[in-house]
Design an enzyme around this catalytic site. Structure first.
Site, PDB file in Angstrom:
ATOM      1  N   LYS A 140       0.753  -1.250  -0.026  1.00 32.74           N
ATOM      2  CA  LYS A 140      -0.093  -0.107  -0.035  1.00 32.74           C
ATOM      3  C   LYS A 140       1.009   1.259   0.089  1.00 32.74           C
ATOM      4  O   LYS A 140       1.988   1.468   0.513  1.00 32.74           O
ATOM      5  CB  LYS A 140      -0.838   0.112   1.151  1.00 32.74           C
ATOM      6  CG  LYS A 140      -2.022  -1.138   1.168  1.00 32.74           C
ATOM      7  CD  LYS A 140      -3.021  -0.810   0.120  1.00 32.74           C
ATOM      8  CE  LYS A 140      -3.677  -2.049  -0.321  1.00 32.74           C
ATOM      9  NZ  LYS A 140      -4.752  -1.869  -1.144  1.00 32.74           N
ATOM     10  N   GLU A 153     -10.895  -2.133  -9.731  1.00 31.14           N
ATOM     11  CA  GLU A 153     -11.703  -2.676  -8.627  1.00 31.14           C
ATOM     12  C   GLU A 153     -12.906  -1.840  -8.228  1.00 31.14           C
ATOM     13  O   GLU A 153     -13.891  -2.556  -7.807  1.00 31.14           O
ATOM     14  CB  GLU A 153     -10.856  -3.127  -7.382  1.00 31.14           C
ATOM     15  CG  GLU A 153     -10.315  -1.772  -6.615  1.00 31.14           C
ATOM     16  CD  GLU A 153      -9.343  -1.998  -5.636  1.00 31.14           C
ATOM     17  OE1 GLU A 153      -8.298  -2.403  -5.680  1.00 31.14           O
ATOM     18  OE2 GLU A 153      -9.793  -2.025  -4.356  1.00 31.14           O
ATOM     19  N   GLU A 202      -1.491   0.755  -9.011  1.00 24.17           N
ATOM     20  CA  GLU A 202      -2.579   0.191  -8.750  1.00 24.17           C
ATOM     21  C   GLU A 202      -3.542   1.612  -8.124  1.00 24.17           C
ATOM     22  O   GLU A 202      -2.902   2.062  -7.242  1.00 24.17           O
ATOM     23  CB  GLU A 202      -2.925  -0.863  -7.929  1.00 24.17           C
ATOM     24  CG  GLU A 202      -4.330  -1.408  -7.845  1.00 24.17           C
ATOM     25  CD  GLU A 202      -4.277  -2.792  -7.348  1.00 24.17           C
ATOM     26  OE1 GLU A 202      -3.534  -3.491  -7.364  1.00 24.17           O
ATOM     27  OE2 GLU A 202      -5.054  -3.013  -6.563  1.00 24.17           O
ATOM     28  N   GLU A 231      -5.041 -12.337  -7.182  1.00 22.29           N
ATOM     29  CA  GLU A 231      -4.559 -11.568  -5.741  1.00 22.29           C
ATOM     30  C   GLU A 231      -4.885 -12.437  -4.633  1.00 22.29           C
ATOM     31  O   GLU A 231      -6.118 -13.036  -4.569  1.00 22.29           O
ATOM     32  CB  GLU A 231      -5.656 -10.422  -5.769  1.00 22.29           C
ATOM     33  CG  GLU A 231      -5.111  -9.537  -4.484  1.00 22.29           C
ATOM     34  CD  GLU A 231      -5.749  -7.961  -4.560  1.00 22.29           C
ATOM     35  OE1 GLU A 231      -7.019  -7.792  -5.267  1.00 22.29           O
ATOM     36  OE2 GLU A 231      -5.384  -7.313  -3.701  1.00 22.29           O
ATOM     37  N   ASP A 253      -0.131   0.097  -4.508  1.00 19.87           N
ATOM     38  CA  ASP A 253      -1.314   0.544  -4.658  1.00 19.87           C
ATOM     39  C   ASP A 253      -1.767   1.631  -3.947  1.00 19.87           C
ATOM     40  O   ASP A 253      -1.793   1.646  -2.464  1.00 19.87           O
ATOM     41  CB  ASP A 253      -2.240  -0.922  -4.216  1.00 19.87           C
ATOM     42  CG  ASP A 253      -3.660  -0.597  -4.239  1.00 19.87           C
ATOM     43  OD1 ASP A 253      -4.410   0.410  -4.889  1.00 19.87           O
ATOM     44  OD2 ASP A 253      -4.280  -1.414  -4.034  1.00 19.87           O
ATOM     45  N   ASP A 257     -13.328  -7.255  -9.861  1.00 19.26           N
ATOM     46  CA  ASP A 257     -13.831  -8.022  -8.719  1.00 19.26           C
ATOM     47  C   ASP A 257     -15.106  -8.862  -9.053  1.00 19.26           C
ATOM     48  O   ASP A 257     -16.223  -8.097  -9.329  1.00 19.26           O
ATOM     49  CB  ASP A 257     -13.892  -7.063  -7.485  1.00 19.26           C
ATOM     50  CG  ASP A 257     -14.333  -7.765  -6.453  1.00 19.26           C
ATOM     51  OD1 ASP A 257     -13.388  -7.610  -5.107  1.00 19.26           O
ATOM     52  OD2 ASP A 257     -15.020  -8.926  -6.288  1.00 19.26           O
ATOM     53  N   HIS A 277      -9.298  -8.675  -8.897  1.00 19.16           N
ATOM     54  CA  HIS A 277      -9.310  -8.301  -7.647  1.00 19.16           C
ATOM     55  C   HIS A 277     -10.013  -9.215  -6.748  1.00 19.16           C
ATOM     56  O   HIS A 277     -10.997  -9.474  -7.119  1.00 19.16           O
ATOM     57  CB  HIS A 277      -9.680  -6.668  -7.730  1.00 19.16           C
ATOM     58  CG  HIS A 277      -9.954  -6.088  -6.255  1.00 19.16           C
ATOM     59  ND1 HIS A 277     -11.208  -6.404  -5.361  1.00 19.16           N
ATOM     60  CD2 HIS A 277      -9.107  -5.725  -5.441  1.00 19.16           C
ATOM     61  CE1 HIS A 277     -11.048  -5.679  -4.399  1.00 19.16           C
ATOM     62  NE2 HIS A 277      -9.667  -5.151  -4.181  1.00 19.16           N
TER      63      HIS A 277
HETATM   64 CA    CA Z   1      -6.347  -2.419  -4.806  1.00 20.49          CA
END
Ligand code: CA
Length: 395
Positions: free
Chosen positions: A175, A256, A230, A343, A204, A279, A306
């Site tokens: 992250k 996502e 991302e 993922e 991300d 997703d 995702h």
């Molecule tokens: Ca993400």
């Protein structure tokens, strides 16, 4: 065969000291909305929907809008029923909770169709390209009491990166976006130093920055060999995506928070992304994820779904990814360059580790594709009851 009942389960698992933060929010519990569709001849299909906001509006949509459409229908026609649900809600749906509700039901209908034919879901689509799917670890959130403390954040990130590398993950996503860009560059550098040069590293931001900040950040982290960046900007800002994509050599991933092929068409047609990340349990279910993947393939954009949910969502992802061809073809396809990855959320989540019996556990950076009929999973009813906060039934 008829649909005799639809149940929804809102699951919540408190995390205690394992809580964490992204750039957007703190996570003190993990949640999932499971959908259970029952047939009059005793089959049970499981689906999952509602990945982002509260699960309650999604459950309400399933019971008040879709159950009246579906009860008494033959469940072995997921695409026919998908179309019926989508067109019925077009005037007020198309994104968000309504599509999440369709997603959860759609996954359960594919599970039933597979069970009714004695075939795994991937076989219904013409067969799997592979028996196991490469996964990448999503981790390196912000931990501890003070997640925005840069010093503590860098120390915690180093420690977690070491642990993920020691577990054998060939690719790790971290992250960024909660700290100032300078501090995030230092954090990325620290993680790259910790894991060495061989492991793939992605970042991300969960759309934390305006495009000009994200573009500059992308250029600054280029020396650390970042494979993709991302959600650099908010999902509405497609021009911003293009700006960031043109600003560095790092691939751009996103999607996502996008819904259906109509939403993904914008990202693809405007050249916003190198990798789309629908997703399955939010963007329209397995039926729609396959259409999104087909659309992405026509743009030669990779599709790595995702996944953020329980073992049900992971199982759906495994069937889906197993049917995506290597692209472009080589004599020895290699993830992620020409082979899709799934993922793997490496954060604490009892709904991932305990809900399925047996659980799905990666080994050497891969997850085996379930071989049983339908999704090929079994729900542990004791665990389901333990974390169930609310159960609603339509029959
Ligand atoms: Ca993400």
């Amino acid at each position: 065969m008829r649909i005799a009942g639809i149940d929804t389960y809102i699951l919540k698992a408190p995390l205690g000291a394992a809580r964490f933060w992204s750039s957007q929010a703190g996570f003190d519990h993990r949640k999932a909305l499971l959908v259970r569709v029952e047939t009059d001849n005793g089959l049970t299909g499981w689906g999952e929907g509602g990945q982002y906001g509260p699960a309650e509006p999604v459950a309400a949509t399933i019971h008040s809008v879709f159950a009246p459409l579906l009860l008494g229908e033959d469940p072995r026609r997921p695409e026919v029923l998908w179309e019926r649900m989508y067109t019925h809600t077009r005037d007020f749906g198309r994104k968000g909770s309504v599509i999440e509700a369709i997603s959860g039901i759609d996954v359960a209908l594919w599970d039933i169709l597979g069970q009714s034919l004695g075939a795994p879901v991937h076989a219904l689509w013409g067969g799997a390209f592979r028996e196991s799917v490469p996964v990448y670890a999503t981790g390196l959130y912000y931990r501890g009491e003070h997640p925005a403390d840069p010093g503590a954040s860098i120390a915690a990130a180093r420690q977690e990166a070491r642990s993920l590398a020691d577990h054998g993950f060939p690719a790790i996503k971290m992250k960024v976006g909660l700290l100032a860009p300078d501090q995030e560059v230092a954090r990325v550098a620290a993680v790259r130093a910790e894991i060495g040069g061989e492991i793939l590293l992605m970042v991300d931001a969960n759309h934390a920055w305006p495009a000009h900040v994200a573009a500059r950040f992308a250029r600054r982290i280029e020396p650390y060999n970042i494979y993709w960046f991302e959600e650099p900007v908010v999902p509405e800002d497609i021009d911003g995506y293009v700006q960031v994509r043109n600003s560095s050599g790092i691939a751009i991933a996103g999607g996502e928070c996008e819904y259906t092929r109509h939403g993904f068409r914008e990202l693809l047609a405007r050249g916003a992304v190198d990798i789309v990340q629908p997703d399955i349990c939010a963007s329209g279910g397995l039926s729609e994820a396959r259409r999104i993947a087909a659309l992405a393939s026509a743009y030669n954009v990779q599709c790595f779904p995702h996944v953020w949910g329980s073992g049900v969502a992971i199982a759906a992802g495994l069937h889906f990814v197993s049917t995506l061809p290597p692209a472009p073809h080589t004599a020895a396809p290699l993830a992620p360059y020409n082979l899709p990855m799934l993922e793997w959320d490496a954060n604490a989540n009892p709904l991932r580790t305990d809900l399925l019996d047996p659980p799905l556990v990666p080994s050497a950076g891969k997850l085996a594709v379930p071989r049983g009929a339908g999704l090929g999973i079994r729900i542990n009813e004791t665990v389901l009851e333990r974390y169930c906060q609310s159960r609603l039934t339509s029959a």
